[in-house]
Design a protein around this motif. Structure first.
Motif, short mmCIF file in Angstrom:
data_model
loop_
_atom_site.label_atom_id
_atom_site.label_comp_id
_atom_site.label_asym_id
_atom_site.label_seq_id
_atom_site.Cartn_x
_atom_site.Cartn_y
_atom_site.Cartn_z
N GLN A 243 38.92 -22.28 -78.73
CA GLN A 243 37.50 -21.90 -78.82
C GLN A 243 37.17 -21.26 -80.17
O GLN A 243 36.16 -21.58 -80.78
N VAL A 244 38.07 -20.37 -80.62
CA VAL A 244 37.81 -19.70 -81.89
C VAL A 244 37.81 -20.72 -83.03
O VAL A 244 36.93 -20.70 -83.90
N LYS B 176 37.09 -23.89 -82.78
CA LYS B 176 35.90 -24.73 -82.63
C LYS B 176 34.69 -24.05 -83.27
O LYS B 176 33.81 -24.72 -83.80
N ALA B 177 34.65 -22.71 -83.18
CA ALA B 177 33.49 -22.00 -83.72
C ALA B 177 33.60 -21.80 -85.22
O ALA B 177 32.60 -21.84 -85.93
N PHE B 178 34.81 -21.59 -85.73
CA PHE B 178 34.91 -21.20 -87.15
C PHE B 178 35.67 -22.19 -88.02
O PHE B 178 35.56 -22.14 -89.23
N ILE C 74 41.83 -19.68 -75.93
CA ILE C 74 41.22 -18.74 -76.88
C ILE C 74 41.31 -19.31 -78.31
O ILE C 74 40.32 -19.38 -79.03
#
Lengths: 215, 250
Positions: free
Chosen positions: A89-90, A92-94, A86
């Motif tokens: 991924q977070v 990687k996105a922000f 989690i």
């Protein structure tokens, strides 16, 4: 006494010295060897483990009465892996840049024996608040050793700290290098970490004879 | 405690429920974040390609890698990269989105004997042409990849390397300036053979003064990652050999 009772304080402070996960319990050695060639990686790893161990201990502690004992190790593994993924991924996105730095640590965190060890030994038997403190304490104890090892390995192996040269320029022979000093290439390779950890254990045990087991 | 957590049926149900819950959380998260992640990866590829051809914000900074910032990279990419080619067998076509081709998948297809596409980028800076080749290979723990920018004499103008999980402080240093900068000026040719550039230990040239020996100085403590880089460069330039022969100034 305030927020923390005496027992709670010892949950945080004990792992820093007399019950250190690396030097006394000898857990988490694999990551301590692998990533301490430079100080920056040590610090990043220490912070990541603190987050995962703190949060993971709370989750396991909340679930402790409903986890079937037969599959508890698998459940623990799933909790760590889910938390780590989690976060990954977070980020990687922000915060893509940060996630690139952390990418190498993902596998090392999931398989870190300190995390499984604390879930098994503490969080399964204690409430969430105490488990959280235990997690923070143990990750601090782990982080301190990582940073000490990283400090010596980077300083003696590369002559830098956090990537900044502190002993002068080895190629232009300035600073300390002008006197004939050379970087010790051995400090960069993993066996050097074993030796530094060994010296820390030695110092710690000679200062506190109570830690030495009777044979 | 009311629940008997030792019963087999409970264990099975618990496992099933947990898998469903965790699976849905992760699946939901992955699909919700997908667009953001894809965008970040796209910008990163553009930054890396531009970095290899020397379009970056390094300036006088000799220590760290400074990319074109993400908010500008899209427009810089379109202005510097004049053409993007896709090489498929002996057919070469132009494709505006060639940089999105996943080289890993193409190399896997090649291994299986299927048709594969190779992207190549032609950049132009100060009236000089750069031929930028993507690379993909294996390090010690996981994948390594990168881009190499060549001119028409097959001299390296710049490189960019990255990795998935090399050891911090050792193999991970392939993406450091002091390693990557050594490649600039080296030739990938040995006579007329596409020899690539080897990461060599003990070539007695730590400052990398000899530029025609197809060698750069290795990283201490990172033998296997270094060998991976050598192999990756050699394989990649050989994949593009036929095309490079057509543009090479002989």
């Amino acid at each position: 006494m305030g927020l923390l009772s005496k027992k709670d304080t010892s949950l945080i402070l004990d792992p820093l010295a007399d019950n250190n996960p690396i030097t006394i319990q000898v857990l988490g050695i694999c990551s301590a060897l692998a990533i301490t060639a430079e100080l920056k990686a040590s610090v990043v790893m220490a912070i990541s483990v603190m987050f995962v161990l703190g949060a993971g201990n709370v989750v396991i502690s909340l679930m402790r009465n409903i986890i079937p004992s037969k599959i508890r190790i698998i459940v623990q593994l799933i909790v760590v892996a889910t938390l780590v993924i989690i976060v990954d991924q977070v980020l990687k996105a922000f915060a893509y840049e940060l996630s690139k730095t952390l990418a190498v640590f993902v596998g090392l965190i999931i398989t870190n024996c300190i995390i499984m060890g604390r879930f098994e030994a503490f969080a399964l038997a204690n409430g969430p608040w105490r488990s959280f403190l235990d997690g923070i304490g143990n990750s601090l104890g782990y982080g301190v050793i990582l940073i000490i090892v990283g400090f010596f390995r980077e300083l003696l192996g590369s002559g830098t700290l956090f990537g900044i040269p502190v002993l002068g320029d080895p190629i232009a022979k300035t600073g300390l290098y002008a006197t004939g000093y050379e970087n010790n290439g051995f400090m960069i390779i993993p066996p050097a970490a074993l030796i530094v950890v060994g010296i820390i254990i030695w110092v710690q045990r000679s200062r506190n004879p109570a830690l030495v087991e009777e044979n | 405690m009311a629940i008997n957590t030792d019963k087999n049926s409970y264990t099975v149900i618990f496992a099933a429920v947990m898998v469903v819950i965790v699976g849905s959380i992760l699946a939901f998260l992955a699909s919700a974040l997908r667009p953001n992640i894809a965008e970040n990866e796209r910008f990163e590829k553009q930054q890396n390609i531009l970095y290899a051809m020397g379009v970056n914000e390094n300036g006088d900074d000799t220590g760290s890698v400074n990319f074109i910032p993400t908010d500008k990279v899209e427009s810089e990419f379109t202005s510097y990269i004049k053409e993007q080619l896709v090489i498929e067998g002996d057919k070469t076509t132009s494709d505006k989105e060639a940089y999105l081709i996943d080289l890993k998948k193409q190399l896997a297809a090649k291994k299986k004997g299927e048709a594969y596409k190779l992207p190549l980028f032609i950049g132009e800076k100060d009236n000089k042409k750069f031929y930028i080749i993507p690379m993909y290979g294996k390090g010690l723990w996981d994948a390594i990849w990168g881009f190499v920018a060549l001119d028409d004499t097959m001299t390296v103008q710049g490189v960019y390397f990255d990795h998935k999980g090399e050891t911090p402080g050792l193999g991970a240093n392939i993406k450091m300036r002091y390693f990557m900068d050594d490649f600039a000026g080296e030739t990938i040719l040995d006579g007329t053979r596409y020899a690539g550039i080897s990461v060599a230990k003990g070539n007695n040239d730590p400052l990398n003064k000899t530029k025609d020996d197809n060698e750069v100085d290795a990283l201490a403590g990172a033998t296997i990652t270094g060998n991976g880089v050598s192999a990756m460069i050699k394989e990649s330039v050989n994949l593009y050999k036929d095309y490079l022969e057509t543009i090479r100034v002989k």
